[in-house]
Design an enzyme around this catalytic site. Structure first.
Site, mmCIF file in Angstrom:
data_model
loop_
_atom_site.group_PDB
_atom_site.id
_atom_site.type_symbol
_atom_site.label_atom_id
_atom_site.label_comp_id
_atom_site.label_asym_id
_atom_site.label_seq_id
_atom_site.Cartn_x
_atom_site.Cartn_y
_atom_site.Cartn_z
ATOM 1 N N CYS A 187 -59.233 21.636 -16.118
ATOM 2 C CA CYS A 187 -59.323 22.728 -17.083
ATOM 3 C C CYS A 187 -60.669 23.435 -16.960
ATOM 4 O O CYS A 187 -61.717 22.794 -16.848
ATOM 5 C CB CYS A 187 -59.134 22.190 -18.501
ATOM 6 S SG CYS A 187 -59.383 23.428 -19.788
ATOM 7 N N ASP A 194 -55.544 18.490 -14.787
ATOM 8 C CA ASP A 194 -54.228 19.135 -14.843
ATOM 9 C C ASP A 194 -53.438 18.674 -13.627
ATOM 10 O O ASP A 194 -53.859 18.901 -12.486
ATOM 11 C CB ASP A 194 -54.366 20.663 -14.826
ATOM 12 C CG ASP A 194 -55.081 21.202 -16.052
ATOM 13 O OD1 ASP A 194 -54.855 20.654 -17.147
ATOM 14 O OD2 ASP A 194 -55.857 22.169 -15.915
#
Length: 279
Positions: A187, A194
């Protein structure tokens, strides 16, 4: 990737927040797409002509007019031409604000969400609110293609490097669908991981799968939003591989009741939303 922009400083990501007790559209926060596209040189002219950020929202609830809680799962398509993407934590807080608010029916909730999201994104947004019966029969699906992950190669660098794609094609013209489950980025704001599955469909000179896999793995310590990573991959493949046709599609794992699945193409229509094993 370091970004300095006032639009990021005000985001709720990484900050302690309170949950609203009543519906509040002002919780939504936009992030200008130009923030990433300026660096890629595609703010005015994108190399993809079809695309959307496809969201699945699993944690949606509100009250009917008699006060009885209702639940649904939403498919949300945010057009790639919108001025802004929508920051995910603000989206979660916005959806939570419906929990103790009364609405007449499914359609009223759907129309409210579509209006608010379109206004925040400054572009076209489609919302489909699904009752639980629709998802009860949904199967775990997969993205069709040859998986490139089982290669016996040594990896020593995890810093993003587009140069892995340099000289990545042969003279053979092919149509291929390639899949990797090893896409991982972080992120932009919180540095949280992620995790995603990447799908590439192209027509053109054959892409070397080892070079492609090294490139995908190089995202492992890269900091960008999901949507930005997919657009970067599309641009890098167009630059180095120069395919005649290209689709880049990533489906990321769920966080906070939301999964984000950016799709960009210069020849394929938008897919129906689906659910992978890790979603």
């Amino acid at each position: 990737m370091n970004y300095q922009d006032n639009s990021l400083k005000s985001l709720k990501l990484g900050q302690k927040t309170e949950y609203a007790s009543q519906y509040d559209r002002t919780l939504l926060q936009p992030v200008p797409r130009a923030l990433n596209r300026d660096g890629l040189g595609i703010t005015q002219n994108q190399p993809f002509t079809i695309g959307a950020d496809i969201w699945t929202a699993y944690e949606i609830s509100w009250l009917n007019e008699k006060g009885l809680p209702q639940v649904a799962i939403a498919d949300i398509y945010l057009d790639y031409q919108s001025q802004n993407l929508i920051e995910s934590k603000s989206f979660k807080l916005y959806l939570n604000s419906f929990n103790q608010s009364k609405f007449a029916d499914f359609n009223a909730v759907q129309q409210t969400m579509q209006r608010d999201l379109s206004e925040c994104a400054q572009g076209d947004v489609k919302v489909r609110l699904n009752p639980m019966a629709v998802y009860d029969s949904q199967k775990i699906d997969h993205l069709q293609g040859d998986c490139i992950d089982e290669q016996d190669i040594e990896i020593t660098s995890y810093e993003f490097n587009a140069n892995w794609l340099k000289d990545c094609v042969s003279d053979e013209i092919v149509e291929e669908k390639l899949v990797s489950h090893l896409l991982k980025s972080n992120c932009l704001i919180t540095n949280q991981p992620d995790w995603g599955t990447l799908h590439i469909h192209y027509v053109g000179k054959k892409i070397n799968q080892e070079k492609l896999l090294r490139y995908v793995v190089s995202f492992r310590q890269h900091n960008e939003f999901h949507e930005q990573c997919v657009e970067r991959i599309f641009c890098d493949l167009m630059h180095y591989a120069k395919p005649e046709k290209l689709t880049v599609y990533a489906r990321y794992t769920r966080r906070g009741g939301l999964d984000i699945n950016p799709f960009r193409s210069n020849f394929e229509n938008l897919p129906e939303n689906l659910r992978l094993a890790r979603q």
